[in-house]
Scaffold this motif. Structure first.
Motif, PDB file in Angstrom:
ATOM      1  N   GLN A  30    -107.729  -0.219 -16.999  1.00  0.00           N
ATOM      2  CA  GLN A  30    -106.942  -0.914 -15.977  1.00  0.00           C
ATOM      3  C   GLN A  30    -105.960  -1.888 -16.615  1.00  0.00           C
ATOM      4  OE1 GLN A  30    -108.827  -2.545 -12.478  1.00  0.00           O
ATOM      5  NE2 GLN A  30    -110.556  -1.121 -12.629  1.00  0.00           N
ATOM      6  N   PHE A  31    -104.705  -1.729 -16.252  1.00  0.00           N
ATOM      7  CA  PHE A  31    -103.650  -2.691 -16.593  1.00  0.00           C
ATOM      8  C   PHE A  31    -103.038  -3.128 -15.267  1.00  0.00           C
ATOM      9  CE2 PHE A  31    -103.967  -0.025 -20.349  1.00  0.00           C
ATOM     10  CZ  PHE A  31    -103.995  -0.958 -21.367  1.00  0.00           C
ATOM     11  N   VAL A  41    -102.647  -1.223  -9.118  1.00  0.00           N
ATOM     12  CA  VAL A  41    -101.650  -0.708 -10.062  1.00  0.00           C
ATOM     13  C   VAL A  41    -102.131   0.588 -10.687  1.00  0.00           C
ATOM     14  CG1 VAL A  41    -100.502  -1.146 -12.276  1.00  0.00           C
ATOM     15  CG2 VAL A  41    -100.642  -2.963 -10.554  1.00  0.00           C
ATOM     16  N   LEU A  42    -103.415   0.643 -11.056  1.00  0.00           N
ATOM     17  CA  LEU A  42    -103.951   1.865 -11.648  1.00  0.00           C
ATOM     18  C   LEU A  42    -103.942   3.002 -10.633  1.00  0.00           C
ATOM     19  CD1 LEU A  42    -105.214   3.445 -13.926  1.00  0.00           C
ATOM     20  CD2 LEU A  42    -107.457   2.544 -13.261  1.00  0.00           C
ATOM     21  N   ALA A  76     -97.425  -4.473 -16.566  1.00  0.00           N
ATOM     22  CA  ALA A  76     -98.759  -4.990 -16.874  1.00  0.00           C
ATOM     23  C   ALA A  76     -99.115  -4.740 -18.335  1.00  0.00           C
ATOM     24  CB  ALA A  76     -99.794  -4.342 -15.957  1.00  0.00           C
ATOM     25  N   VAL A  77     -98.689  -3.601 -18.890  1.00  0.00           N
ATOM     26  CA  VAL A  77     -98.933  -3.308 -20.302  1.00  0.00           C
ATOM     27  C   VAL A  77     -98.218  -4.330 -21.178  1.00  0.00           C
ATOM     28  CG1 VAL A  77     -98.460  -1.666 -22.162  1.00  0.00           C
ATOM     29  CG2 VAL A  77     -99.376  -0.838 -19.988  1.00  0.00           C
ATOM     30  N   GLN A 124     -94.436   8.152 -18.676  1.00  0.00           N
ATOM     31  CA  GLN A 124     -94.998   8.434 -17.358  1.00  0.00           C
ATOM     32  C   GLN A 124     -95.488   7.180 -16.649  1.00  0.00           C
ATOM     33  OE1 GLN A 124     -97.505  11.489 -19.409  1.00  0.00           O
ATOM     34  NE2 GLN A 124     -97.234  12.564 -17.483  1.00  0.00           N
ATOM     35  N   GLN A 125     -95.249   6.025 -17.214  1.00  0.00           N
ATOM     36  CA  GLN A 125     -95.737   4.791 -16.602  1.00  0.00           C
ATOM     37  C   GLN A 125     -94.893   4.387 -15.396  1.00  0.00           C
ATOM     38  OE1 GLN A 125     -95.858   1.783 -19.652  1.00  0.00           O
ATOM     39  NE2 GLN A 125     -97.399   2.855 -20.870  1.00  0.00           N
ATOM     40  N   THR A 126     -95.554   3.921 -14.339  1.00  0.00           N
ATOM     41  CA  THR A 126     -94.832   3.315 -13.224  1.00  0.00           C
ATOM     42  C   THR A 126     -94.309   1.953 -13.691  1.00  0.00           C
ATOM     43  OG1 THR A 126     -96.784   2.186 -12.365  1.00  0.00           O
ATOM     44  CG2 THR A 126     -96.377   4.439 -11.568  1.00  0.00           C
TER      45      THR A 126
END
Length: 312
Positions: A208-209, A214-215, A161-162, A153-155
């Protein structure tokens, strides 16, 4: 996670005829595959489990099949092909009467077109590819995230960023490749893949990443996915009176039968896979507990909107 088993061309007979002369062919002398996939290894593990439940040693099963003990070992390591007839022969020798399991395993013996993830072989580590393989063969997927939003589910910006936080730092081209691969996993699942239920701890929603922007975009994406029915998003708030599981981000992929489920866990050392019955039972209990604790989808969306409001 991407799944776990073995394919084949072995003969179906219980006994291998003996021949004499310099041209003798030994089936067990055939070279094994050097790098079996997760799915191939899983088939081997199920064959080993079947033999052990029958109380047979490798050599004893080899005698029943008319092959060498070395070939039994290679089959159980996923390094030698196993076709449908050979699989049924092994099941009969082990007195396995679990027909749903046997038929499900037969499906692992047939050849399948190479998955989209194979294009990344040699570019990404095997763990990335095996997670995608596991997801492609799953009947249903459950995730439990406690430190960051699940990969499915990450954009793109959040995923990048992760990956950028890893120490020592990755080259930008590696970050870009991993991010592209993660986005393609999402696209594969959304275009006809398995249903997905995502349990997310409040801590993962607040971590926050890549910064506030971004978050905020990531939280918007979660709300949109949930509202559109792309997946079920269930939040576990801080004020719940318990914390199910050990704390790692995990994925549980259901197979065609309960015995063929697979657990995938993210750790600092990399991706780990588990398929032992005790591990599967333990984590089924974890997800059952999460289902009873987590907020429903509509309340979860409201909860995420509340957090998102801090970043207006």
């Amino acid at each position: 996670m991407e799944d776990s088993l073995s394919w084949g061309t072995d003969g179906p007979t219980l006994r291998t005829p003996r021949h004499t002369g310099a041209t003798e062919h030994r089936e067990d002398a055939m070279p094994g595959r050097p790098n079996p996939t997760l799915r191939q290894r899983r088939l081997g593990a199920e064959l080993r489990r079947m033999r052990e439940q029958a109380g047979l040693r490798g050599g004893e099963l080899a005698n029943l099949l008319g092959v060498s003990a070395a070939q039994v070992t290679q089959m159980e390591n996923g390094k030698t092909s196993v076709n449908a007839d050979r699989l049924r022969t092994i099941a009969a020798a082990c007195k396995c009467t679990n027909e749903p399991l046997i038929e499900a395993l037969v499906g692992f013996t047939t050849s399948h077109p190479k998955g989209w993830w194979e294009r990344y072989r040699g570019t990404l580590s095997t763990g990335f590819l095996e997670v995608a393989e596991m997801e492609a063969h799953a009947l249903k997927i459950y995730t439990w995230a406690t430190t960051y939003v699940p990969g499915l589910q990450q954009t793109g910006a959040y995923a990048s960023a992760v990956f950028a936080r890893i120490s020592p730092p990755l080259p930008q081209r590696d970050i870009d490749t991993r991010t592209a691969f993660r986005v393609q996993r999402q696209q594969a699942l959304r275009s006809g893949g398995a249903p997905h239920v995502s349990f997310i701890h409040e801590a993962a929603l607040r971590m926050q990443f890549g910064g506030r922007k971004v978050l905020a975009e990531q939280l918007d994406s979660l709300i949109e996915d949930s509202a559109a029915g792309a997946c079920s998003v269930r939040v576990v708030p801080f004020d719940m009176d318990t914390f199910p599981g050990a704390g790692e981000n995990i994925m549980f992929a259901e197979g065609l039968v309960p015995e063929l489920a697979t657990l995938q866990m993210d750790t600092a050392q990399g991706v780990l896979f588990f398929d032992a019955p005790a591990d599967l039972a333990s984590h089924r209990a974890t997800f059952a507990q999460l289902d009873s604790l987590a907020l429903p989808d509509d309340e979860s969306r409201k909860f995420i909107r509340t957090i998102r409001g801090r970043y207006e």
